[in-house]
Design a protein around this motif. Structure first.
Motif, PDB file in Angstrom:
ATOM      1  N   ILE A   1       0.844  -1.204   0.000  1.00  0.00           N
ATOM      2  CA  ILE A   1       0.000   0.000   0.000  1.00  0.00           C
ATOM      3  C   ILE A   1       0.876   1.251   0.000  1.00  0.00           C
ATOM      4  O   ILE A   1       0.657   2.202  -0.760  1.00  0.00           O
ATOM      5  CB  ILE A   1      -0.957   0.016   1.216  1.00  0.00           C
ATOM      6  CG1 ILE A   1      -1.961  -1.138   1.107  1.00  0.00           C
ATOM      7  CG2 ILE A   1      -1.690   1.338   1.310  1.00  0.00           C
ATOM      8  CD1 ILE A   1      -2.918  -1.201   2.261  1.00  0.00           C
ATOM      9  N   LEU A   2       1.910   1.238   0.850  1.00  0.00           N
ATOM     10  CA  LEU A   2       2.806   2.392   0.928  1.00  0.00           C
ATOM     11  C   LEU A   2       3.475   2.652  -0.415  1.00  0.00           C
ATOM     12  O   LEU A   2       3.574   3.803  -0.867  1.00  0.00           O
ATOM     13  CB  LEU A   2       3.871   2.158   1.998  1.00  0.00           C
ATOM     14  CG  LEU A   2       3.424   2.274   3.446  1.00  0.00           C
ATOM     15  CD1 LEU A   2       4.533   1.836   4.385  1.00  0.00           C
ATOM     16  CD2 LEU A   2       3.026   3.710   3.759  1.00  0.00           C
ATOM     17  N   VAL A   3       3.941   1.579  -1.043  1.00  0.00           N
ATOM     18  CA  VAL A   3       4.612   1.753  -2.335  1.00  0.00           C
ATOM     19  C   VAL A   3       3.621   2.283  -3.367  1.00  0.00           C
ATOM     20  O   VAL A   3       3.947   3.180  -4.158  1.00  0.00           O
ATOM     21  CB  VAL A   3       5.237   0.426  -2.805  1.00  0.00           C
ATOM     22  CG1 VAL A   3       5.677   0.527  -4.247  1.00  0.00           C
ATOM     23  CG2 VAL A   3       6.414   0.065  -1.922  1.00  0.00           C
ATOM     24  N   LEU A   4       2.409   1.750  -3.336  1.00  0.00           N
ATOM     25  CA  LEU A   4       1.391   2.200  -4.287  1.00  0.00           C
ATOM     26  C   LEU A   4       1.146   3.705  -4.140  1.00  0.00           C
ATOM     27  O   LEU A   4       1.134   4.451  -5.119  1.00  0.00           O
ATOM     28  CB  LEU A   4       0.084   1.427  -4.034  1.00  0.00           C
ATOM     29  CG  LEU A   4      -1.031   1.614  -5.047  1.00  0.00           C
ATOM     30  CD1 LEU A   4      -0.607   1.060  -6.391  1.00  0.00           C
ATOM     31  CD2 LEU A   4      -2.299   0.928  -4.575  1.00  0.00           C
ATOM     32  N   VAL A   5       1.002   4.154  -2.883  1.00  0.00           N
ATOM     33  CA  VAL A   5       0.663   5.555  -2.652  1.00  0.00           C
ATOM     34  C   VAL A   5       1.879   6.466  -2.834  1.00  0.00           C
ATOM     35  O   VAL A   5       1.855   7.406  -3.621  1.00  0.00           O
ATOM     36  CB  VAL A   5       0.056   5.742  -1.244  1.00  0.00           C
ATOM     37  CG1 VAL A   5      -0.156   7.226  -0.949  1.00  0.00           C
ATOM     38  CG2 VAL A   5      -1.260   4.984  -1.135  1.00  0.00           C
TER      39      VAL A   5
ATOM     40  N   TRP B   1       1.865   6.623  -7.011  1.00  0.00           N
ATOM     41  CA  TRP B   1       0.916   7.715  -7.217  1.00  0.00           C
ATOM     42  C   TRP B   1       1.559   9.074  -6.974  1.00  0.00           C
ATOM     43  O   TRP B   1       1.479   9.971  -7.807  1.00  0.00           O
ATOM     44  CB  TRP B   1      -0.320   7.526  -6.323  1.00  0.00           C
ATOM     45  CG  TRP B   1      -1.194   6.398  -6.792  1.00  0.00           C
ATOM     46  CD1 TRP B   1      -1.068   5.723  -7.972  1.00  0.00           C
ATOM     47  CD2 TRP B   1      -2.291   5.810  -6.107  1.00  0.00           C
ATOM     48  NE1 TRP B   1      -2.023   4.749  -8.051  1.00  0.00           N
ATOM     49  CE2 TRP B   1      -2.798   4.775  -6.933  1.00  0.00           C
ATOM     50  CE3 TRP B   1      -2.915   6.064  -4.871  1.00  0.00           C
ATOM     51  CZ2 TRP B   1      -3.882   3.993  -6.557  1.00  0.00           C
ATOM     52  CZ3 TRP B   1      -3.992   5.287  -4.505  1.00  0.00           C
ATOM     53  CH2 TRP B   1      -4.481   4.254  -5.344  1.00  0.00           C
ATOM     54  N   LEU B   2       2.179   9.237  -5.811  1.00  0.00           N
ATOM     55  CA  LEU B   2       2.724  10.545  -5.471  1.00  0.00           C
ATOM     56  C   LEU B   2       4.152  10.724  -5.978  1.00  0.00           C
ATOM     57  O   LEU B   2       4.583  11.845  -6.234  1.00  0.00           O
ATOM     58  CB  LEU B   2       2.681  10.746  -3.950  1.00  0.00           C
ATOM     59  CG  LEU B   2       1.273  10.734  -3.340  1.00  0.00           C
ATOM     60  CD1 LEU B   2       1.348  10.773  -1.823  1.00  0.00           C
ATOM     61  CD2 LEU B   2       0.475  11.931  -3.845  1.00  0.00           C
ATOM     62  N   GLY B   3       4.890   9.604  -6.090  1.00  0.00           N
ATOM     63  CA  GLY B   3       6.264   9.686  -6.574  1.00  0.00           C
ATOM     64  C   GLY B   3       7.205  10.394  -5.627  1.00  0.00           C
ATOM     65  O   GLY B   3       8.181  11.007  -6.041  1.00  0.00           O
ATOM     66  N   TRP B   4       6.920  10.359  -4.334  1.00  0.00           N
ATOM     67  CA  TRP B   4       7.761  11.070  -3.374  1.00  0.00           C
ATOM     68  C   TRP B   4       8.990  10.271  -2.958  1.00  0.00           C
ATOM     69  O   TRP B   4      10.057  10.827  -2.712  1.00  0.00           O
ATOM     70  CB  TRP B   4       6.951  11.408  -2.106  1.00  0.00           C
ATOM     71  CG  TRP B   4       5.937  12.477  -2.319  1.00  0.00           C
ATOM     72  CD1 TRP B   4       5.807  13.246  -3.446  1.00  0.00           C
ATOM     73  CD2 TRP B   4       4.928  12.904  -1.414  1.00  0.00           C
ATOM     74  NE1 TRP B   4       4.765  14.122  -3.287  1.00  0.00           N
ATOM     75  CE2 TRP B   4       4.208  13.937  -2.047  1.00  0.00           C
ATOM     76  CE3 TRP B   4       4.561  12.522  -0.121  1.00  0.00           C
ATOM     77  CZ2 TRP B   4       3.143  14.574  -1.429  1.00  0.00           C
ATOM     78  CZ3 TRP B   4       3.505  13.153   0.481  1.00  0.00           C
ATOM     79  CH2 TRP B   4       2.803  14.181  -0.175  1.00  0.00           C
ATOM     80  N   LEU B   5       8.792   8.964  -2.771  1.00  0.00           N
ATOM     81  CA  LEU B   5       9.856   8.163  -2.171  1.00  0.00           C
ATOM     82  C   LEU B   5      10.155   6.952  -3.039  1.00  0.00           C
ATOM     83  O   LEU B   5       9.262   6.443  -3.719  1.00  0.00           O
ATOM     84  CB  LEU B   5       9.425   7.682  -0.774  1.00  0.00           C
ATOM     85  CG  LEU B   5       9.262   8.768   0.287  1.00  0.00           C
ATOM     86  CD1 LEU B   5       8.429   8.268   1.440  1.00  0.00           C
ATOM     87  CD2 LEU B   5      10.617   9.223   0.775  1.00  0.00           C
ATOM     88  N   PRO B   6      11.408   6.480  -3.008  1.00  0.00           N
ATOM     89  CA  PRO B   6      11.731   5.282  -3.788  1.00  0.00           C
ATOM     90  C   PRO B   6      11.067   4.045  -3.196  1.00  0.00           C
ATOM     91  O   PRO B   6      10.922   3.940  -1.980  1.00  0.00           O
ATOM     92  CB  PRO B   6      13.255   5.198  -3.671  1.00  0.00           C
ATOM     93  CG  PRO B   6      13.584   5.940  -2.424  1.00  0.00           C
ATOM     94  CD  PRO B   6      12.557   7.012  -2.286  1.00  0.00           C
ATOM     95  N   GLY B   7      10.630   3.143  -4.049  1.00  0.00           N
ATOM     96  CA  GLY B   7       9.890   1.962  -3.588  1.00  0.00           C
ATOM     97  C   GLY B   7      10.771   0.757  -3.358  1.00  0.00           C
ATOM     98  O   GLY B   7      10.272  -0.360  -3.282  1.00  0.00           O
ATOM     99  N   GLY B   8      12.064   0.951  -3.261  1.00  0.00           N
ATOM    100  CA  GLY B   8      12.948  -0.184  -3.009  1.00  0.00           C
ATOM    101  C   GLY B   8      14.382   0.219  -3.198  1.00  0.00           C
ATOM    102  O   GLY B   8      14.674   1.333  -3.642  1.00  0.00           O
ATOM    103  N   GLY B   9      15.296  -0.672  -2.828  1.00  0.00           N
ATOM    104  CA  GLY B   9      16.713  -0.365  -2.918  1.00  0.00           C
ATOM    105  C   GLY B   9      17.232   0.130  -1.586  1.00  0.00           C
ATOM    106  O   GLY B   9      16.480   0.250  -0.615  1.00  0.00           O
ATOM    107  N   TRP B  10      18.519   0.426  -1.552  1.00  0.00           N
ATOM    108  CA  TRP B  10      19.097   0.802  -0.271  1.00  0.00           C
ATOM    109  C   TRP B  10      20.005   2.022  -0.395  1.00  0.00           C
ATOM    110  O   TRP B  10      19.896   2.970   0.365  1.00  0.00           O
ATOM    111  CB  TRP B  10      19.865  -0.384   0.312  1.00  0.00           C
ATOM    112  CG  TRP B  10      20.390  -0.157   1.683  1.00  0.00           C
ATOM    113  CD1 TRP B  10      21.682  -0.114   2.065  1.00  0.00           C
ATOM    114  CD2 TRP B  10      19.624   0.043   2.870  1.00  0.00           C
ATOM    115  NE1 TRP B  10      21.785   0.116   3.410  1.00  0.00           N
ATOM    116  CE2 TRP B  10      20.528   0.219   3.928  1.00  0.00           C
ATOM    117  CE3 TRP B  10      18.255   0.119   3.139  1.00  0.00           C
ATOM    118  CZ2 TRP B  10      20.119   0.440   5.226  1.00  0.00           C
ATOM    119  CZ3 TRP B  10      17.845   0.347   4.442  1.00  0.00           C
ATOM    120  CH2 TRP B  10      18.777   0.499   5.463  1.00  0.00           C
TER     121      TRP B  10
END
Lengths: 307, 313
Positions: free
Chosen positions: A150-154, A158-167
């Motif tokens: 859900i967090l990644v989706l939002v 959708w918002l494109g604020w934060l990366p959805g993976g990686g380090w």
């Protein structure tokens, strides 16, 4: 108190030994040799390989060696899939990552959960109380594997604020989503526990005494109510750490952080038994050690045990 | 004997009936009391209704599904993100998954497996835990000491890892999942049951059984265990959601049930892996059913605890 601590340690050691023996026995049941491959290895080579890894010795001797190596050198042996790496290499590579966001998650859960619980108890039956209760009920059905997508989706798609993976070496923006996903349900549990035990303490006679002698509310809560109210929360922290560690496996996999959980699941899918076992035993030791720390903190804070 | 228990529990503050009503309507059983208390709890009743609907969905959803859960809709393949969404026209009410299978039928199947794992897992935990706890508590003495120390040792082990190890070593079958999930959760049950047994074992009816020469195993099974059922039922209901959580966690990692079988956790995983393909329905529907199921179970469990075990309040 010495007797109490000794008793705790007396439970911790057999726990770790049981875990090691249990995983070892399970591995003995595992079908096939770790060196099975489609092409088939010549018997002589196989014998040499088994001799190299000590697999030609009787099981009980190998168990003894395994435990001895862990106790004396903290050495979990070689990986059977990655021929050039040991389990220790894999742990050394993945553990710092998991530890980093694990600590942040634990801190976030406590730093938000405890104050939220306290405020909810003080403002019992007001909107903030209902908000805290609603949050803690809602978070019960939002375990990390629900939160993470859900967090990644939002926030990513959708918002494109934060990366959805990686380090990326642990830059803060790569930390945010894993920490939120991992800590939410613990935050909620801690808030709920704090609230209910605080409510109980606030009704105790010694709080009325403190109020009666004219202490300001802030002082009553910080000096008198907080410590006894924290007891159930602290005893809950032990199991919490265990769940945090288990949860981190999922976070590692979902966010591809390169943490230890990713290696663990890869090993589980590829039947790399020594890695599975090494990680299991390592996490077992960590959980038992943290439980011990929690027990000591409990002893320090609870006068009934300190005697 | 239950009846006497029930009277003792109803203090004036918790008495659900008007003053003096207990005298007029004499002979209410614990279960009738519990039912009344449960039904007055709106959240619990609502949870029960939702739960029954979900069970009906899991059992009979197949009958109304337009597609089977294994059938691949070839018309969808290759362009699932564009045309695979939920639609009433082509019968894919929840859309299709990444391989073109009907998501409605898959969700029915997943809900069924998840419910089954929860119930069977809780059952395994309840049977082992009840017997272990009852024996430990009833026999007492050194045996009790040893048995409870064993529980102390085992309870500190991070079991998710052992369960994954178990799933890797043995085949990743649903049966193994049932047993494994149950095996790791009986410890709390054993502790609760032991405590309860300690309060029961010195009662007159047990003394009478001993005096008439009933054997110890028979006393435990026929006299102790039936009197534990109330508390066991409560904790069993609370176990079901945590079993479902366990299973979903493992299936989400891809280490649980295997294709073509599925569970809600596996479906959520499938949806999560396709997030970037703009197919939110693959995540949304399983997620909705998962959360609703857990919510319903938690409310029912909480309601049951309040209804059957009022001293816990």
């Amino acid at each position: 108190m010495t007797a109490y601590i000794l008793r705790r340690i007396a439970i911790a050691i057999p726990t770790i030994l049981t875990l090691i023996v249990l995983s070892f026995v399970l591995m003995e049941f595992a079908p096939g040799s770790p060196f099975d491959s489609e092409r088939g290895i010549p018997p002589a080579v196989l014998a040499n390989l088994e001799a190299k890894y000590g697999l030609d010795r009787p099981a009980i001797e190998r168990l003894g060696i395994y435990i001895w190596n862990i106790v004396t050198q903290f050495d979990f042996g070689p990986s059977f899939t990655y021929r050039d790496r040991t389990v220790n290499d894999i742990i050394a590579q993945g553990f710092p990552v998991t530890l980093t966001y694990g600590i942040w998650s634990g801190l976030a859960a406590i730093a938000v959960g405890v104050p939220l619980g306290i405020v909810a108890a003080i403002r019992h039956n007001t909107w903030i109380d209902y908000l805290a209760v609603g949050f803690s009920i809602g978070a019960q059905v939002l375990p990390n594997f629900v939160m993470a997508p859900i967090l990644v989706l939002v926030f990513t798609l959708w918002l494109g604020w934060l990366p959805g993976g990686g380090w990326q070496g642990g830059q803060w923006n790569y930390l945010v989503l894993p920490v939120i996903a991992l800590s939410t349900s613990f935050m909620a549990s801690i808030a709920r526990l704090t609230r209910s035990s605080m409510l109980e303490v606030l009704n105790a006679p010694f709080i009325r005494t403190a109020q009666a002698k004219g202490l300001p509310m802030r002082r009553v809560i910080l000096r008198h109510a907080l410590k006894p109210a924290m007891l159930p929360v602290i005893s809950y922290l032990g199991p919490t750490f265990a769940f945090l560690l288990t949860g981190s496996v999922l976070i590692d996999v979902f966010f591809s952080t390169g943490g230890i959980g990713q290696f663990f699941v890869a090993a589980a899918l590829g039947r790399d038994y020594s890695v599975i076992m090494g990680v299991t035993v390592l996490y077992g030791i960590i959980v038992v050690a943290l439980n011990l720390v929690v027990d000591l903190a409990y002893a320090w804070i609870d006068p009934k045990i300190r005697l | 004997m239950f009846r006497r228990f029930a009277r003792a529990f109803i203090s004036p503050a918790t008495n659900p009936y008007p003053e003096g009503a207990t005298e007029i309507v004499a002979g209410r059983s614990l279960w009738a009391d519990a039912r009344a208390r449960f039904l007055r709890n709106k959240a619990a009743t609502g949870g029960l209704i939702v739960l029954l609907l979900l069970i009906a969905f899991a059992l009979f959803g197949d009958l109304i599904a337009q597609w089977s859960n294994e059938e691949i809709d070839w018309a969808m393949l290759g362009r699932v993100p564009e045309v695979g969404g939920p639609s009433l026209a082509n019968g894919h009410w929840f859309g299709v998954d990444e391989t073109g299978r009907d998501l409605f039928a898959r969700t029915v199947q997943g809900t069924r497996i998840s419910l089954a794992v929860g119930i069977v897992g809780a059952l395994v935990a309840v049977i082992i835990g009840t017997l272990y706890g009852a024996v430990s508590g009833y026999v007492g003495g050194r045996t009790d000491q040893v048995m409870m120390r064993i529980v102390d040792v085992l309870i500190a082990i991070p079991y998710m890892f052992v369960l994954i190890l178990l799933m890797v070593v043995f085949e990743r079958s649903v049966i193994m999942l049932f047993v494994g999930v149950g095996l790791i959760s009986w410890l709390d049950m054993a502790r609760i049951v032991r405590g309860q047994t300690l309060t029961l074992k010195n009662r007159e009816f047990v003394e009478a059984a001993i005096a008439t020469g009933v054997s110890t195993p028979r006393i435990i099974l026929r006299h102790i265990v039936p009197n534990l059922l109330g508390i066991v039922a409560v904790y069993a209901t609370l176990l079901v959601p945590s079993m479902i959580l366990f299973e979903s966690f493992i299936s989400f990692l891809g280490l649980g049930v295997q294709e073509p079988s599925t569970s809600l956790g596996a479906l959520i995983n499938g949806g999560a892996q396709n997030l970037r393909n703009e197919t939110p329905w693959m995540l949304g529907f399983p997620l909705f059913f998962f959360c609703t199921l857990l919510f319903a179970l938690f409310f029912v469990g909480d309601g049951l605890r309040d209804a059957l075990d009022p001293k816990d309040r």
